[in-house]
Structures are given as structure tokens and as C-alpha cells.
Design a protein around this motif. Sequence first.
Motif, PDB file in Angstrom:
ATOM      1  N   HIS A   7       0.840  -1.200   0.000  1.00  0.00           N
ATOM      2  CA  HIS A   7       0.000   0.000   0.000  1.00  0.00           C
ATOM      3  C   HIS A   7       0.877   1.253   0.000  1.00  0.00           C
ATOM      4  O   HIS A   7       0.566   2.236  -0.680  1.00  0.00           O
ATOM      5  CB  HIS A   7      -0.949  -0.021   1.208  1.00  0.00           C
ATOM      6  N   LEU A  10       2.066   1.824  -3.522  1.00  0.00           N
ATOM      7  CA  LEU A  10       0.942   2.274  -4.342  1.00  0.00           C
ATOM      8  C   LEU A  10       0.685   3.764  -4.130  1.00  0.00           C
ATOM      9  O   LEU A  10       0.478   4.510  -5.090  1.00  0.00           O
ATOM     10  CB  LEU A  10      -0.311   1.464  -4.004  1.00  0.00           C
ATOM     11  N   MET A  11       0.741   4.205  -2.886  1.00  0.00           N
ATOM     12  CA  MET A  11       0.491   5.610  -2.575  1.00  0.00           C
ATOM     13  C   MET A  11       1.615   6.518  -3.098  1.00  0.00           C
ATOM     14  O   MET A  11       1.403   7.706  -3.321  1.00  0.00           O
ATOM     15  CB  MET A  11       0.311   5.810  -1.073  1.00  0.00           C
ATOM     16  N   LEU A  14       0.525   6.450  -7.266  1.00  0.00           N
ATOM     17  CA  LEU A  14      -0.764   6.910  -7.778  1.00  0.00           C
ATOM     18  C   LEU A  14      -1.503   7.778  -6.776  1.00  0.00           C
ATOM     19  O   LEU A  14      -1.283   7.674  -5.569  1.00  0.00           O
ATOM     20  CB  LEU A  14      -1.651   5.702  -8.116  1.00  0.00           C
ATOM     21  N   ARG A  15      -2.398   8.603  -7.295  1.00  0.00           N
ATOM     22  CA  ARG A  15      -3.346   9.343  -6.463  1.00  0.00           C
ATOM     23  C   ARG A  15      -4.711   9.239  -7.127  1.00  0.00           C
ATOM     24  O   ARG A  15      -4.807   8.957  -8.324  1.00  0.00           O
ATOM     25  CB  ARG A  15      -2.944  10.798  -6.263  1.00  0.00           C
ATOM     26  N   PHE A  16      -5.764   9.454  -6.347  1.00  0.00           N
ATOM     27  CA  PHE A  16      -7.107   9.422  -6.909  1.00  0.00           C
ATOM     28  C   PHE A  16      -7.514  10.835  -7.266  1.00  0.00           C
ATOM     29  O   PHE A  16      -7.461  11.739  -6.443  1.00  0.00           O
ATOM     30  CB  PHE A  16      -8.102   8.827  -5.907  1.00  0.00           C
ATOM     31  N   LEU A  23      -7.578   6.774 -10.966  1.00  0.00           N
ATOM     32  CA  LEU A  23      -6.220   6.863 -10.446  1.00  0.00           C
ATOM     33  C   LEU A  23      -5.343   7.511 -11.499  1.00  0.00           C
ATOM     34  O   LEU A  23      -5.454   7.222 -12.699  1.00  0.00           O
ATOM     35  CB  LEU A  23      -5.684   5.465 -10.115  1.00  0.00           C
ATOM     36  N   LEU A  67      -7.299  -2.928  -7.682  1.00  0.00           N
ATOM     37  CA  LEU A  67      -6.273  -1.987  -7.242  1.00  0.00           C
ATOM     38  C   LEU A  67      -6.915  -0.749  -6.613  1.00  0.00           C
ATOM     39  O   LEU A  67      -6.420  -0.226  -5.612  1.00  0.00           O
ATOM     40  CB  LEU A  67      -5.387  -1.596  -8.425  1.00  0.00           C
ATOM     41  N   LEU A  68      -8.020  -0.300  -7.177  1.00  0.00           N
ATOM     42  CA  LEU A  68      -8.743   0.834  -6.611  1.00  0.00           C
ATOM     43  C   LEU A  68      -9.258   0.511  -5.209  1.00  0.00           C
ATOM     44  O   LEU A  68      -9.164   1.324  -4.291  1.00  0.00           O
ATOM     45  CB  LEU A  68      -9.898   1.229  -7.535  1.00  0.00           C
ATOM     46  N   PHE A  71      -6.335   0.628  -2.942  1.00  0.00           N
ATOM     47  CA  PHE A  71      -5.942   2.025  -2.743  1.00  0.00           C
ATOM     48  C   PHE A  71      -6.734   2.648  -1.592  1.00  0.00           C
ATOM     49  O   PHE A  71      -6.166   3.286  -0.716  1.00  0.00           O
ATOM     50  CB  PHE A  71      -6.183   2.808  -4.043  1.00  0.00           C
ATOM     51  N   PHE A  72      -8.038   2.467  -1.591  1.00  0.00           N
ATOM     52  CA  PHE A  72      -8.894   3.100  -0.591  1.00  0.00           C
ATOM     53  C   PHE A  72      -8.990   2.334   0.721  1.00  0.00           C
ATOM     54  O   PHE A  72      -9.236   2.938   1.766  1.00  0.00           O
ATOM     55  CB  PHE A  72     -10.301   3.330  -1.144  1.00  0.00           C
TER      56      PHE A  72
END
Length: 90
Positions: A7, A10-11, A14-16, A23, A67-68, A71-72
Amino acid sequence: MKELITHERLMQRLRFDAAIGALVWLPCQDVGDEFNKTMPGRRAGSIDKDGHYRITIDGRGYNGPELLWFFFNGEWPKARRARHSFRKAS
């Protein structure tokens, strides 16, 4: 096969972007200059030949909806069934 992304990693990558609901890439210190010239701010991933949304990070491909979720939520979906097709209806 490469290990699943953490995680934390990933952070870093990417960002949302709520405005487009997707993303997007972040600048990254440990990837090539070409990536940082062209990709930051662009929507991550693409639709594969089977109509599935895929995102490749650090050489490993991921199912976009899973993956989304990761992410959250900070964990992978338990059933790993978040499979969505973006094929056009015939």
C-alpha cells in the motif's frame, strides 16, 4: 512472479483524482526521466484486449477495480472478484 505491491508503494505511485474518478500517476524518483516527463497527472492504466481495466506498476499488472479497492481500503478484496468489463454491448 513479482510480489504484490504494498500500500505504501501504491500511494507513492498513484493518487485518486476525484474530478475524473480515476487513479492518476504521480512523479516518481526511482523510475526513468521519460516517465516523469510524460506520465504524472495522466490517468493510469488501459483497457486490455478482453475489455478489462488493467494498471501496470513496477512491471506487474493489476486488475483496475481491485487496485482501486486496495488504494482506498489498504487491503486486497477478500474474494478478489471485483472484475469489471468495459466492453461495449453488442
